[in-house]
Write a protein that holds these residues in place. Structure first.
Motif, PDB file in Angstrom:
ATOM      1  N   ALA A  62       0.814  -1.225   0.000  1.00 19.48           N
ATOM      2  CA  ALA A  62       0.000   0.000   0.000  1.00 19.48           C
ATOM      3  C   ALA A  62       0.842   1.267   0.000  1.00 19.48           C
ATOM      4  O   ALA A  62       0.376   2.336   0.398  1.00 19.48           O
ATOM      5  CB  ALA A  62      -0.977   0.009   1.173  1.00 19.48           C
ATOM      6  N   TRP A  80      -8.689  -1.332  -1.906  1.00 23.88           N
ATOM      7  CA  TRP A  80      -7.311  -0.858  -1.939  1.00 23.88           C
ATOM      8  C   TRP A  80      -7.109   0.361  -1.039  1.00 23.88           C
ATOM      9  O   TRP A  80      -5.982   0.669  -0.628  1.00 23.88           O
ATOM     10  CB  TRP A  80      -6.892  -0.513  -3.362  1.00 23.88           C
ATOM     11  CG  TRP A  80      -6.711  -1.711  -4.235  1.00 23.88           C
ATOM     12  CD1 TRP A  80      -7.537  -2.123  -5.239  1.00 23.88           C
ATOM     13  CD2 TRP A  80      -5.639  -2.667  -4.194  1.00 23.88           C
ATOM     14  NE1 TRP A  80      -7.047  -3.285  -5.810  1.00 23.88           N
ATOM     15  CE2 TRP A  80      -5.890  -3.635  -5.194  1.00 23.88           C
ATOM     16  CE3 TRP A  80      -4.497  -2.793  -3.406  1.00 23.88           C
ATOM     17  CZ2 TRP A  80      -5.043  -4.713  -5.436  1.00 23.88           C
ATOM     18  CZ3 TRP A  80      -3.644  -3.869  -3.636  1.00 23.88           C
ATOM     19  CH2 TRP A  80      -3.924  -4.817  -4.644  1.00 23.88           C
ATOM     20  N   THR A  83      -6.319   1.155   4.175  1.00 25.42           N
ATOM     21  CA  THR A  83      -4.917   1.168   4.598  1.00 25.42           C
ATOM     22  C   THR A  83      -4.695   0.360   5.870  1.00 25.42           C
ATOM     23  O   THR A  83      -3.614  -0.184   6.089  1.00 25.42           O
ATOM     24  CB  THR A  83      -4.426   2.611   4.805  1.00 25.42           C
ATOM     25  OG1 THR A  83      -5.306   3.275   5.720  1.00 25.42           O
ATOM     26  CG2 THR A  83      -4.409   3.370   3.477  1.00 25.42           C
ATOM     27  N   PHE A  86      -3.920  -3.321   4.957  1.00 30.23           N
ATOM     28  CA  PHE A  86      -2.583  -3.532   4.407  1.00 30.23           C
ATOM     29  C   PHE A  86      -1.507  -3.297   5.469  1.00 30.23           C
ATOM     30  O   PHE A  86      -0.527  -4.031   5.527  1.00 30.23           O
ATOM     31  CB  PHE A  86      -2.363  -2.624   3.196  1.00 30.23           C
ATOM     32  CG  PHE A  86      -3.180  -3.027   2.009  1.00 30.23           C
ATOM     33  CD1 PHE A  86      -2.757  -4.048   1.180  1.00 30.23           C
ATOM     34  CD2 PHE A  86      -4.386  -2.413   1.737  1.00 30.23           C
ATOM     35  CE1 PHE A  86      -3.517  -4.444   0.082  1.00 30.23           C
ATOM     36  CE2 PHE A  86      -5.155  -2.793   0.648  1.00 30.23           C
ATOM     37  CZ  PHE A  86      -4.723  -3.820  -0.176  1.00 30.23           C
TER      38      PHE A  86
END
Length: 256
Positions: A62, A80, A83, A86
């Motif tokens: 990320a 995606w 955050t 990730f």
């Protein structure tokens, strides 16, 4: 080997190659790239400089956002922009451990930052986690009060490993992180990584140009060329019978 728990599907990224700034930038396209990760395995990603392997690492950590494609975790699609997912689940060990540490901040404070932003642990619980993380990589709790310049290169890399593991991730990306170490220190860090992998069922993504490391550490391999995966498979099968010309060239040219 267990079944895939993370699947990357049709991942793409386009960017301007800064090395060609005088030509107003060269367009570089990575992907579409598709592959999976299995619990407890080590997946090697190899290729020439500029093939896209480090870009894939940055996308999965990320550090950059992809242009398209999706990732599933245990069959569930992950946004995606999430955050938190990730940061907690896919961590990166940096190539230059010393440069990745803030020289003006004590090690304990640097290890505490991910805990502050990604957990609900109170100050006392964070200190316990910091101490256990340092012990896990062969350092002492009192090292939390040291500054980065007080550590050797090998110790700094251990701190980098502690920082990567402090949130108990599932995946750790090792992007040329072993290359700067001399052979004796590299062997020590490799043994530590293998021990931690067994203890915590970690999945590693190994990016390296050292063929000996790849052969020794990896279960599977992806070969990249010009932003695409041109060959992938079990490490023993690919090394014994490479199919793509790029794979054959790499196996002959990489450091033996």
């Amino acid at each position: 080997m267990s079944v895939e728990f993370i699947r990357i599907n049709e991942l793409t990224k386009c960017y301007k190659d800064k090395a060609h700034w005088f030509k107003k930038g060269k367009d570089v396209t990575i992907g579409p790239v598709t592959f999976g990760l299995k619990k407890g395995e080590t997946l090697a990603i190899v290729g020439d400089a500029g093939s896209g392997k480090s870009t894939i690492a940055r996308l999965l950590a990320a550090a950059e956002a992809p242009d398209s494609g999706y990732l599933t975790h245990n069959g569930v699609a992950v946004d995606w922009s999430d955050t938190s997912f990730f940061c907690k689940n896919i961590r990166l060990i940096f190539q230059d451990a010393q440069k990745s540490l803030n020289p003006t901040i004590k090690i304990g404070e640097q290890l505490e930052q991910p805990l502050i932003f990604n957990t609900k642990l109170d100050a006392e619980e964070r200190q316990v986690k910091i101490n256990s993380s340092l012990r896990m990589v062969g350092l002492l709790p009192e090292h939390a009060e040291y500054y980065p310049h007080m550590f050797s290169g090998g110790q700094a890399q251990r701190i980098g490993i502690a920082r990567a593991l402090i949130l108990d991730p599932e995946v750790v990306i090792i992007d040329e992180a072993l290359s700067p170490l001399d052979p004796s220190l590299r062997a020590q860090v490799i043994n530590l990584l293998l021990e931690l992998q067994q203890q915590h069922q970690l999945t590693y993504i190994l990016i390296s140009h050292h063929i000996t490391l790849i052969k020794y550490l990896s279960d599977r391999i992806l070969v990249m060329d010009d932003g695409k995966i041109v060959e992938q498979g079990e490490i023993t099968s690919v090394f014994a019978n490479p199919v793509h010309d790029k794979t054959k060239k790499l196996l002959h040219s990489l450091d033996m």
